[in-house]
Write a protein that holds these residues in place. Structure first.
Motif, PDB file in Angstrom:
ATOM      1  N   TYR A   1      20.031 -15.060  33.165  1.00 19.07           N
ATOM      2  CA  TYR A   1      21.194 -15.943  33.259  1.00 19.07           C
ATOM      3  C   TYR A   1      21.796 -16.318  31.921  1.00 19.07           C
ATOM      4  O   TYR A   1      22.855 -16.930  31.871  1.00 19.07           O
ATOM      5  N   GLY A   2      21.128 -15.990  30.823  1.00 24.92           N
ATOM      6  CA  GLY A   2      21.563 -16.423  29.499  1.00 24.92           C
ATOM      7  C   GLY A   2      22.700 -15.589  28.949  1.00 24.92           C
ATOM      8  O   GLY A   2      23.503 -15.016  29.677  1.00 24.92           O
ATOM      9  N   GLU A   3      22.718 -15.508  27.671  1.00 29.67           N
ATOM     10  CA  GLU A   3      23.820 -14.843  26.957  1.00 29.67           C
ATOM     11  C   GLU A   3      23.883 -13.356  27.195  1.00 29.67           C
ATOM     12  O   GLU A   3      23.011 -12.693  27.542  1.00 29.67           O
TER      13      GLU A   3
ATOM     14  N   PHE B   1      11.915 -35.922  33.117  1.00 29.77           N
ATOM     15  CA  PHE B   1      13.225 -36.479  32.770  1.00 29.77           C
ATOM     16  C   PHE B   1      14.212 -35.375  32.402  1.00 29.77           C
ATOM     17  O   PHE B   1      15.333 -35.323  32.925  1.00 29.77           O
ATOM     18  N   PHE B   2      13.804 -34.483  31.508  1.00 29.62           N
ATOM     19  CA  PHE B   2      14.710 -33.415  31.088  1.00 29.62           C
ATOM     20  C   PHE B   2      14.915 -32.382  32.186  1.00 29.62           C
ATOM     21  O   PHE B   2      15.981 -31.756  32.273  1.00 29.62           O
ATOM     22  N   GLY B   3      13.919 -32.190  33.051  1.00 27.64           N
ATOM     23  CA  GLY B   3      14.086 -31.298  34.201  1.00 27.64           C
ATOM     24  C   GLY B   3      15.120 -31.831  35.175  1.00 27.64           C
ATOM     25  O   GLY B   3      15.927 -31.072  35.719  1.00 27.64           O
ATOM     26  N   ILE B   4      15.110 -33.143  35.395  1.00 23.98           N
ATOM     27  CA  ILE B   4      16.129 -33.759  36.264  1.00 23.98           C
ATOM     28  C   ILE B   4      17.504 -33.609  35.652  1.00 23.98           C
ATOM     29  O   ILE B   4      18.470 -33.279  36.347  1.00 23.98           O
ATOM     30  N   ARG B   5      17.600 -33.827  34.337  1.00 27.17           N
ATOM     31  CA  ARG B   5      18.903 -33.668  33.674  1.00 27.17           C
ATOM     32  C   ARG B   5      19.420 -32.238  33.805  1.00 27.17           C
ATOM     33  O   ARG B   5      20.619 -32.028  34.011  1.00 27.17           O
TER      34      ARG B   5
ATOM     35  N   GLU C   1      25.886 -20.410  34.446  1.00 26.15           N
ATOM     36  CA  GLU C   1      25.386 -21.699  33.965  1.00 26.15           C
ATOM     37  C   GLU C   1      24.662 -22.486  35.053  1.00 26.15           C
ATOM     38  O   GLU C   1      23.628 -23.109  34.800  1.00 26.15           O
ATOM     39  N   LYS C   2      25.177 -22.456  36.275  1.00 26.67           N
ATOM     40  CA  LYS C   2      24.542 -23.212  37.351  1.00 26.67           C
ATOM     41  C   LYS C   2      23.137 -22.685  37.641  1.00 26.67           C
ATOM     42  O   LYS C   2      22.180 -23.459  37.755  1.00 26.67           O
ATOM     43  N   ALA C   3      22.982 -21.375  37.753  1.00 22.90           N
ATOM     44  CA  ALA C   3      21.671 -20.783  38.013  1.00 22.90           C
ATOM     45  C   ALA C   3      20.722 -21.024  36.832  1.00 22.90           C
ATOM     46  O   ALA C   3      19.529 -21.270  37.024  1.00 22.90           O
ATOM     47  N   TYR C   4      21.242 -20.970  35.615  1.00 25.53           N
ATOM     48  CA  TYR C   4      20.436 -21.233  34.422  1.00 25.53           C
ATOM     49  C   TYR C   4      19.916 -22.661  34.446  1.00 25.53           C
ATOM     50  O   TYR C   4      18.736 -22.908  34.172  1.00 25.53           O
ATOM     51  N   CYS C   5      20.776 -23.619  34.785  1.00 27.44           N
ATOM     52  CA  CYS C   5      20.366 -25.022  34.846  1.00 27.44           C
ATOM     53  C   CYS C   5      19.292 -25.237  35.902  1.00 27.44           C
ATOM     54  O   CYS C   5      18.309 -25.947  35.663  1.00 27.44           O
TER      55      CYS C   5
ATOM     56  N   PHE D   1      21.882 -32.585  37.021  1.00 30.00           N
ATOM     57  CA  PHE D   1      23.100 -32.990  36.323  1.00 30.00           C
ATOM     58  C   PHE D   1      23.701 -31.870  35.482  1.00 30.00           C
ATOM     59  O   PHE D   1      24.745 -32.053  34.858  1.00 30.00           O
ATOM     60  N   HIS D   2      23.036 -30.719  35.438  1.00 37.45           N
ATOM     61  CA  HIS D   2      23.515 -29.529  34.715  1.00 37.45           C
ATOM     62  C   HIS D   2      23.868 -29.845  33.264  1.00 37.45           C
ATOM     63  O   HIS D   2      24.876 -29.391  32.749  1.00 37.45           O
ATOM     64  N   ASN D   3      23.010 -30.611  32.611  1.00 37.72           N
ATOM     65  CA  ASN D   3      23.192 -30.979  31.211  1.00 37.72           C
ATOM     66  C   ASN D   3      22.194 -30.197  30.372  1.00 37.72           C
ATOM     67  O   ASN D   3      20.995 -30.446  30.419  1.00 37.72           O
ATOM     68  N   LEU D   4      22.704 -29.248  29.594  1.00 38.54           N
ATOM     69  CA  LEU D   4      21.840 -28.392  28.778  1.00 38.54           C
ATOM     70  C   LEU D   4      22.040 -28.590  27.283  1.00 38.54           C
ATOM     71  O   LEU D   4      21.535 -27.815  26.486  1.00 38.54           O
ATOM     72  N   SER D   5      22.774 -29.611  26.884  1.00 37.65           N
ATOM     73  CA  SER D   5      23.081 -29.787  25.465  1.00 37.65           C
ATOM     74  C   SER D   5      21.827 -30.013  24.631  1.00 37.65           C
ATOM     75  O   SER D   5      21.791 -29.649  23.464  1.00 37.65           O
TER      76      SER D   5
END
Length: 104
Positions: free
Chosen positions: A102-104, A22-26, A47-51, A30-34
């Motif tokens: 890809y992070g900070e 579920f969280f992998g699909i998100r 952000e896209k590559a990180y997601c 859906f690029h939701n990392l919150s």
């Protein structure tokens, strides 16, 4: 071996796999990392590559969890434990690598 007995004994790894999917699909689609980074996190390099990488790694850990459930039930609990520890070490190593890239 009864099918109901398998789901009783392997419920926890299978629930973990379902949550990871579920969280992998998100993350992946859906690029939701919150839920991973929090709402007030610093911006990412890409952000896209990180997601995409985070979603793929969650799918990997879900697969490892399913393999753990099958091996622990049909072969040996110790073999399942060894697979899970090795899978977690691999997951965390790849996660750190992804975060550095890809992070900070």
């Amino acid at each position: 071996m009864e099918q109901g007995n398998f789901f009783e004994e392997a419920a926890l790894p299978l629930i973990a796999a379902a949550a990871l999917i579920f969280f992998g699909i998100r993350a992946r689609f859906f690029h939701n990392l919150s839920y991973i980074r929090g709402r007030n996190a610093a911006p990412l390099k890409d952000e896209k590559a990180y997601c995409e990488a985070a979603g793929n790694l969650m799918f990997l850990l879900a697969g490892i969890s399913v393999v753990l459930a099958v091996v622990a039930y049909f072969i040996s609990e110790i073999a399942g434990f060894v697979i899970m520890v090795a899978g977690l070490v691999l997951f965390f190593a790849l996660w750190v690598r992804m975060n550095r890239k890809y992070g900070e």
